[in-house]
Structure formats: C-alpha cells, structure tokens
Design an enzyme around this catalytic site. Structure first.
Site, mmCIF file in Angstrom:
data_model
loop_
_atom_site.group_PDB
_atom_site.id
_atom_site.type_symbol
_atom_site.label_atom_id
_atom_site.label_comp_id
_atom_site.label_asym_id
_atom_site.label_seq_id
_atom_site.Cartn_x
_atom_site.Cartn_y
_atom_site.Cartn_z
ATOM 1 N N ASN A 209 0.845 -1.195 0.000
ATOM 2 C CA ASN A 209 0.000 0.000 0.000
ATOM 3 C C ASN A 209 0.879 1.243 0.000
ATOM 4 O OD1 ASN A 209 0.543 0.807 2.867
ATOM 5 N ND2 ASN A 209 -0.298 -1.247 3.193
ATOM 6 N N ASP A 279 -4.152 -6.304 5.106
ATOM 7 C CA ASP A 279 -5.183 -7.150 5.713
ATOM 8 C C ASP A 279 -5.142 -8.567 5.152
ATOM 9 O OD1 ASP A 279 -6.213 -5.184 7.382
ATOM 10 O OD2 ASP A 279 -7.483 -4.357 5.808
ATOM 11 N N LYS A 337 -14.097 0.593 14.727
ATOM 12 C CA LYS A 337 -12.788 -0.068 14.802
ATOM 13 C C LYS A 337 -12.239 -0.014 16.235
ATOM 14 C CE LYS A 337 -11.243 0.302 10.331
ATOM 15 N NZ LYS A 337 -10.623 1.042 9.236
ATOM 16 N N LYS A 341 -11.748 -3.561 18.217
ATOM 17 C CA LYS A 341 -10.372 -3.986 18.517
ATOM 18 C C LYS A 341 -9.983 -3.675 19.967
ATOM 19 C CE LYS A 341 -8.720 -3.532 13.763
ATOM 20 N NZ LYS A 341 -7.529 -3.671 12.927
HETATM 21 N N1 CTP Z 1 -3.841 -3.507 11.991
HETATM 22 C C1 CTP Z 1 -3.257 -4.557 12.653
HETATM 23 N N2 CTP Z 1 -3.153 -5.775 12.062
HETATM 24 C C2 CTP Z 1 -3.653 -5.985 10.838
HETATM 25 C C3 CTP Z 1 -4.275 -4.928 10.165
HETATM 26 C C4 CTP Z 1 -4.354 -3.700 10.762
HETATM 27 O O1 CTP Z 1 -2.810 -4.375 13.793
HETATM 28 N N3 CTP Z 1 -3.539 -7.158 10.283
HETATM 29 C C5 CTP Z 1 -3.929 -2.188 12.646
HETATM 30 C C6 CTP Z 1 -3.306 -1.072 11.867
HETATM 31 O O2 CTP Z 1 -1.961 -0.892 12.202
HETATM 32 C C7 CTP Z 1 -4.140 0.123 12.253
HETATM 33 C C8 CTP Z 1 -5.505 -0.477 12.466
HETATM 34 O O3 CTP Z 1 -5.286 -1.849 12.755
HETATM 35 O O4 CTP Z 1 -3.726 0.698 13.464
HETATM 36 C C9 CTP Z 1 -6.323 -0.372 11.219
HETATM 37 O O5 CTP Z 1 -7.369 -1.230 11.307
HETATM 38 P P1 CTP Z 1 -7.926 -1.979 10.040
HETATM 39 O O6 CTP Z 1 -9.175 -2.614 10.477
HETATM 40 O O7 CTP Z 1 -6.937 -2.828 9.375
HETATM 41 O O8 CTP Z 1 -8.160 -0.809 9.129
HETATM 42 P P2 CTP Z 1 -8.405 -0.958 7.686
HETATM 43 O O9 CTP Z 1 -7.351 -1.759 7.013
HETATM 44 O O10 CTP Z 1 -8.602 0.422 7.192
HETATM 45 O O11 CTP Z 1 -9.739 -1.818 7.796
HETATM 46 P P3 CTP Z 1 -10.937 -1.821 6.819
HETATM 47 O O12 CTP Z 1 -10.360 -2.308 5.570
HETATM 48 O O13 CTP Z 1 -11.899 -2.731 7.489
HETATM 49 O O14 CTP Z 1 -11.389 -0.403 6.804
#
Ligand code: CTP
Length: 402
Positions: A209, A279, A337, A341
């Site tokens: 990304n 993700d 979120k 979390k």
């Molecule tokens: N995060 C994490 N572990 C992952 C993915 C994300 O710890 N595997 C953390 C990121 O560092 C950030 C937060 O979670 O602090 C973001 O949450 P996330 O749900 O991943 O956000 P998005 O990717 O934007 O989710 P979505 O696609 O559902 O919007």
C-alpha cells in the site's frame, strides 16, 4: 537519554564562553540536537560560527526574529527544547532571570522556558559571594532551576576563589541526568509500528500500500524526545533510522510484523500501530516468477493476523492506539474499529482528502478515545501531529497506570 533530544544552549559573556564549545561538542557527540543562543557580549569572546560549526545548526544571536512558519523564535525555541542550559551564566543573566527582565533573546527565552533548566555560573569570586548574586541564585533554585558549580580555583581575573565555571564534562553529565528524568514519557516503554507491509506474490512481485512510514517515524522520534524508551518495528520504508531508539526491527510481511510485535511486547506501556498492515496476503506465493499466460490471473488472498485485535484480547495489555484510514463515514467507522479492537485511542484519517495522509508531510485527523471524546487535529506537519497524539497518550498513561 541524550540521543534525539533538543538542547538549547545559552552562552553569555564570560571568559569561560570558550568552554561552552566543549559542552556543545560533547552533547552533539551523544546525539543531542543543540541549538545555541548567544548574547551580544558572548559573541565578543567566541564567534557564532564556532558554535554553528560544532552543532551543525544556525546560531541565534540577539535579534528576536521570526522563524519560517511565522512563530516568534523565542517562543518556538523554548517550547521545542527538552533542556535549556546556560553556560557560562554570568551574574548579569542570573540577575535578569531572577528579576524577570527580558531585554535580549536569551533573557526573553528564559521567561518562556519551563524547567528543566540548568545554569553554570561563572564570575569573579567577589561577585559570586555578593548577597545580591546569592539571593538571585536562591530565587532561581526555588523556581526549579538547577545550578552546576561554580568551582573553586584560579580565576581568569588572577584571584583565587569560588566562581570558576564547572568542568564541561560535569555540566554534560548533569544535563544527561536531567534529560533522563525529564519528559512526560520518561521511563515509559512505547512500541511503535510504521510503514506498509509487503505480501509476496512471487519472488519479484508483492501486494502493498501507499504508506510511507512518515507518521510512525515522527511518533517514534517525538516519543524519544519526550523521554520514552522506544521500540520501532518498521515495514519497508525509505526513511533513515531515528536516533535514540531502544530497539529497531525491520520487517517485510504482516506475519513478520506480527511476530516482531509479539516478541517484544512484554513490558511495553503502549503499542501505537501506525503501520498500514496488509489485511490479506496471497495464500500461496509462487516459488518462481509467475509467467505471463492467460488474459486473466486469479490470486487467492487469505486474511493476515490482526495484530491490534490480538493484543486487545489479552488480559494484561499495554495501552492500545490504532489508526483508521477511511474514505467515508470517518467518525462512525473509526469508532467501530476502536470498539471492535478494544483500543484506548484511535487516530482517524480521511485519506480521500488531497495533500494529507499517505506519503505526505502533513496530516489531519480525528482523535477518538474509547471513553467517547473526540479531538479534531487540523492539518499540521506529521511531527506536530506526533506530539499532539503523544500528549493524549501521556495523559491516558498517567490516569491508567500511575
Ligand atoms: N492492523 C493490525 N493488524 C492488521 C491490520 C491492521 O494491527 N492485520 C492495525 C493497523 O496498524 C491500524 C488499524 O489496525 O492501526 C487499522 O485497522 P484496520 O481494520 O486494518 O483498518 P483498515 O485496514 O482500514 O480496515 P478496513 O479495511 O476494514 O477499513
């Protein structure tokens, strides 16, 4: 902890001014960023150029000028410093500081600065013993200003007695001790993740990304400056390693970031997940380069472990701070979120806005805490935003863990 800290060195007009060069050099060697402010009479003993060469920073002399972003230099110089040292400190600057007189840059700055402040008096022994000077020193001490020296011995004026500036090595050691105790995050262990992760498709291609790592690195640097012991876990970025870190791990994939975080989390007071963790990752990365064949190519992705969510489930857990990059329903999505979390704080970014967020030097965010309050952080540099986020974290750490 001197590395990465900002020290403001005030130099006044005494024959001992040349020894201040040694103080500047010693602090720079230990990794401090030293900014020098010289009074007009100090410039008659040593040139500003000497300090500029030793510190690698511009030297401020008497003009109270404006900095690039329009702030008065004395306000920003004092506000940005972790420690102010005045060495040598003449009877004149001691008297002015005690009396609240502000007639040049250094004396003005001493009215703006808050402790920790260290002064190293240097003057003739009779001047030092004079009740007026002794009273001024006492006044400053009661305000929390620390004094190093003076020492006894031969004075430049030919007399013998107390008034010689303390040895530069003693002043540096005292400064080190003061820095170690100062900062609202002193003694805290803070883990920060930064940058993107890369999920391999084959040996030469990956899914990733647009994260540059700038926000996470700015947070790590600011936390070091504020006295924390900082562990930085970084994905692939093109930023230099910040100085003064307790540990620095570089990782590539989300799985590696997961393992690095879990491996070092014990004892941490806060985990700040600024990294843009992928993700999903390809479930079976090809061992050899994928050759071009059909018109379409299907890749199956599997979910990566959610680091924050996993730590959030622990009974004994550090303060948890997450980031939410959203393109719509910023507050609603970020709050969801934060709740799912089990975070203490979430920094929500609207990444659809131009000029902020990914790869930019600026950011704009909404800071949402688990208790429900929302603090809008208007557009500002990522370094300023780092401090704004840490201000909130410092308060949360104090209320939950002291
Ligand atoms: N995060 C994490 N572990 C992952 C993915 C994300 O710890 N595997 C953390 C990121 O560092 C950030 C937060 O979670 O602090 C973001 O949450 P996330 O749900 O991943 O956000 P998005 O990717 O934007 O989710 P979505 O696609 O559902 O919007």
């Amino acid at each position: 902890m001197v590395k990465g800290r900002r020290v403001l060195l005030g130099v006044t007009g005494s024959i001992a001014a040349y020894k201040a060069v040694e103080i500047a050099r010693g602090l720079v060697k230990k990794g401090a960023l030293v900014q020098t402010v010289m009074t007009a009479s100090a410039c008659r003993f040593v040139t500003p150029l000497t300090f500029a060469a030793v510190t690698g920073q511009p030297v401020f002399t008497n003009e109270i000028d404006f900095t690039e972003n329009g702030e008065m230099s004395h306000i920003s110089l004092a506000a940005q410093s972790d420690l102010v040292i005045v060495a040598p400190a003449t009877a004149n600057i001691i008297g002015k500081a005690a009396g609240g007189i502000a007639d040049d840059l250094l004396s003005t700055l001493l009215l703006v600065a808050r402790p920790p402040i260290l002064m190293a008096p240097a003057m003739n022994c009779r001047m030092y013993e004079h009740p007026a000077v002794q009273k001024n020193i006492e006044t400053l001490r009661t305000r929390g200003i620390e004094m190093e020296g003076p020492c006894s011995g031969d004075l430049a004026c030919g007399e013998e007695g107390s008034g010689r500036m303390a040895d530069p090595s003693d002043i540096i050691a005292r400064a080190e001790a003061m820095l170690a105790q100062s900062g609202d995050l002193a003694g805290r262990i803070i883990m920060v993740t930064a940058g993107p992760t890369r999920e391999p498709l084959d040996p030469v291609r990956f899914i990733s990304n647009r994260s540059s790592g700038k926000m996470g690195y700015a947070i790590a640097e600011a936390a070091v400056r504020r006295g924390a012991r900082v562990i930085l876990v970084s994905g692939p970025v093109s930023l230099p390693q910040p100085s003064g870190l307790e540990a620095y791990d570089t990782v590539t994939t989300a799985a590696e970031m997961h393992d690095a975080v879990m491996g070092r989390l014990g004892g941490a007071d806060a985990l700040i997940m600024a990294a843009a963790v992928s993700d999903y990752s390809p479930d079976q990365p090809a061992a050899k380069k994928i050759k071009k064949q059909d018109d379409t190519l299907a890749v199956t992705l599997q979910k990566n472990p959610d680091i924050l969510a996993e730590v959030g489930k622990r009974r004994k857990r550090p303060l948890l701070i997450g980031f939410a990059a959203e393109t719509e329903n910023l507050e609603k999505n970020a709050r969801e979120k934060c709740r799912s979390k089990k975070l203490d704080l979430i920094v929500a970014n609207d990444v659809s806005k131009p000029g902020i967020g990914f790869d930019s030097d600026d950011n704009e965010a909404l800071l949402l805490s688990a208790s429900g309050d929302a603090t809008p952080l208007p557009r500002m540099s990522k370094s300023r935003m780092a401090d704004a986020i840490l201000d909130k974290i410092a308060i949360l750490l104090q209320s939950t863990r002291s």
